[in-house]
Design a protein around this motif. Structure first.
Motif, PDB file in Angstrom:
ATOM      1  N   LEU A 136       0.817  -1.213   0.000  1.00 58.33           N
ATOM      2  CA  LEU A 136       0.000   0.000   0.000  1.00 58.33           C
ATOM      3  C   LEU A 136       0.856   1.271   0.000  1.00 58.33           C
ATOM      4  O   LEU A 136       0.401   2.341  -0.418  1.00 58.33           O
ATOM      5  N   SER A 139       1.064   2.660  -3.319  1.00 56.93           N
ATOM      6  CA  SER A 139      -0.094   3.478  -3.661  1.00 56.93           C
ATOM      7  C   SER A 139       0.043   4.881  -3.080  1.00 56.93           C
ATOM      8  O   SER A 139      -0.336   5.875  -3.713  1.00 56.93           O
ATOM      9  N   GLU A 252      -7.674   2.600  -3.582  1.00 56.21           N
ATOM     10  CA  GLU A 252      -6.691   1.529  -3.762  1.00 56.21           C
ATOM     11  C   GLU A 252      -5.982   1.236  -2.441  1.00 56.21           C
ATOM     12  O   GLU A 252      -5.769   0.073  -2.075  1.00 56.21           O
ATOM     13  N   PHE A 256      -5.848  -2.307  -0.460  1.00 57.67           N
ATOM     14  CA  PHE A 256      -4.635  -3.027  -0.088  1.00 57.67           C
ATOM     15  C   PHE A 256      -4.630  -3.342   1.415  1.00 57.67           C
ATOM     16  O   PHE A 256      -4.119  -4.376   1.840  1.00 57.67           O
ATOM     17  N   ALA A 304      -9.986   0.408  -7.016  1.00 55.47           N
ATOM     18  CA  ALA A 304      -9.738  -0.449  -5.854  1.00 55.47           C
ATOM     19  C   ALA A 304      -9.884  -1.916  -6.217  1.00 55.47           C
ATOM     20  O   ALA A 304      -9.146  -2.779  -5.721  1.00 55.47           O
ATOM     21  N   ALA A 308      -6.108  -2.909  -7.474  1.00 57.10           N
ATOM     22  CA  ALA A 308      -5.567  -3.365  -6.189  1.00 57.10           C
ATOM     23  C   ALA A 308      -5.976  -4.798  -5.860  1.00 57.10           C
ATOM     24  O   ALA A 308      -5.137  -5.651  -5.571  1.00 57.10           O
ATOM     25  N   CYS A 312      -3.547  -8.211  -5.971  1.00 56.50           N
ATOM     26  CA  CYS A 312      -3.380  -9.110  -4.828  1.00 56.50           C
ATOM     27  C   CYS A 312      -3.784 -10.536  -5.194  1.00 56.50           C
ATOM     28  O   CYS A 312      -3.136 -11.502  -4.776  1.00 56.50           O
TER      29      CYS A 312
END
Length: 392
Positions: A136, A139, A252, A256, A304, A308, A312
């Motif tokens: 993160l 970001s 985002e 995260f 998001a 993100a 992941c």
């Protein structure tokens, strides 16, 4: 696994600086090239070649990393070469010189991230919540660079772009001097039968996964390469680029931080399907409501999920689908094929469509269709289990 504070800070700092440069490059490189006098097709061609360096760079660095086993030194070497090649941008004029220098600069720069990802995953030993909370910071770096760059370039000129890029690359190099390789025994790739790797790659379900990933990145072509020009043509000031990007990165960051909740509730495959569906809707809204700030903000908030959460899920998939000794090559494949091939095709298609139609609306409509096609292919992705992964 509890990370030492110094390790956490260094890895987080690396992601912060790396994605700060991405936060500068992604929205403002097209404005810089536009200010240099290039048309949409030429800009698309330059950015397509830049994206294509992700095909070569990650694979080259992965091979060197597998041979040396010293990820921290490979990352630092990549940073030093990035600084050296970026200096050429300051003296490059014309289409071909800029094409060459941008490509050389990004060839070295793109090789850094896969090694940083592997170094992080190795250091945390698979704890997804630790990974997300380190990632993160990337970001955060993105949003800081995007917001500040938008303001700086708005009151000065897009031609100041290389100076801002140099600032972040030098800072990344300084942070990278603090990286240390974890004291974990790593199995030599040569001790693992290569047929097992090829068998995984040739699996029909994995091929469907690769196709879906390519389509996802192709769909990002208009956003990654022409979003600033798209907003400008819709009547927004340059500073609004940072505002809309800020919306995307704030959500985002939240994703995260809380992505592990989705992994507790859903399988990786279900998350993939959700990501493609939301991404398709996102580009459709962007195409149809370019002059509506509220709807554009809603579309940006979908970042998001479309970036993100999808990222992941890809990390979880690759980590479980490939063995530990295959992770460098897995990350090279992820960055090379998805962001390299997909990014290059997305950039050149976007530039061509923009040149033909005279606006970006058609490009985002095509992006929406590409994401929906990706949804069809991702359904056949092999299932992976996350039951043994720690979420602490």
């Amino acid at each position: 696994m509890t990370l030492r504070r110094k390790t956490y800070a260094t890895l987080s700092g690396g992601f912060f600086c790396y994605f700060a440069l991405i936060g500068l490059f992604m929205p403002f490189a097209s404005l810089y090239l536009d200010a240099k006098g290039f048309d949409a097709l030429q800009i698309g061609e330059i950015l397509a070649v830049v994206a294509a360096t992700k095909i070569i760079g990650p694979g080259l660095w992965a091979h060197i990393a597998d041979k040396s086993g010293r990820l921290s030194r490979i990352i630092l070497l990549g940073c030093i070469l990035t600084v050296a090649s970026l200096t050429l941008v300051f003296v490059s004029e014309g289409f071909w010189p800029l094409l060459f220098t941008f490509s050389l600069f990004m060839l070295f720069f793109n090789g850094i991230l896969p090694q940083l990802e592997v170094l992080t995953l190795t250091s945390i030993q698979g704890a997804s919540q630790n990974y997300a909370r380190i990632r993160l910071w990337g970001s955060l770096g993105f949003i800081v660079a995007t917001l500040t760059s938008g303001e700086i370039l708005s009151v000065t000129s897009p031609l100041y772009f290389p100076y801002l890029a140099m600032f972040w690359v030098v800072l990344l190099t300084l942070v990278s001097t603090l990286n240390r390789d974890p004291n974990i025994a790593v199995t030599s790739p040569s001790s693992e039968p290569q047929t097992s790797v090829m068998k995984r790659i040739r699996h029909p379900g994995f091929i469907c996964f690769l196709i879906s990933g390519l389509l996802m990145q192709i769909s990002f072509g208009p956003f990654y390469n022409f979003f600033a020009l798209y907003l400008r043509d819709a009547g927004f000031d340059t500073s609004y680029v940072g505002v809309f990007m800020g919306v995307a990165i704030v959500v985002e960051l939240a994703m995260f931080y809380g992505a592990y909740l989705f992994f507790k509730a859903w399988s990786v495959n279900t998350i993939f399907i959700f990501c493609f569906l939301i991404t398709s809707v996102r580009w459709l809204l962007t195409a149809l409501y370019a002059d509506n700030a509220l709807i554009l903000a809603i579309a940006m908030s979908m970042h998001a999920v479309s970036f993100a959460l999808y990222h992941c899920a890809c990390m979880a998939f690759f980590q479980r689908y490939f063995s530990h000794s295959q992770q460098n090559r897995a990350q090279a494949m992820y960055n090379g094929l998805f962001y390299g091939v997909g990014g290059a095709v997305g950039a050149i298609v976007t530039g061509w469509l923009w040149n033909q139609s005279g606006s970006g609306e058609t490009s985002f409509l095509v992006a929406s269709v590409a994401a929906m096609l990706g949804l069809i292919f991702v359904i056949f992705t092999p299932k992976v289990s996350l039951k043994s992964e720690s979420t602490a």
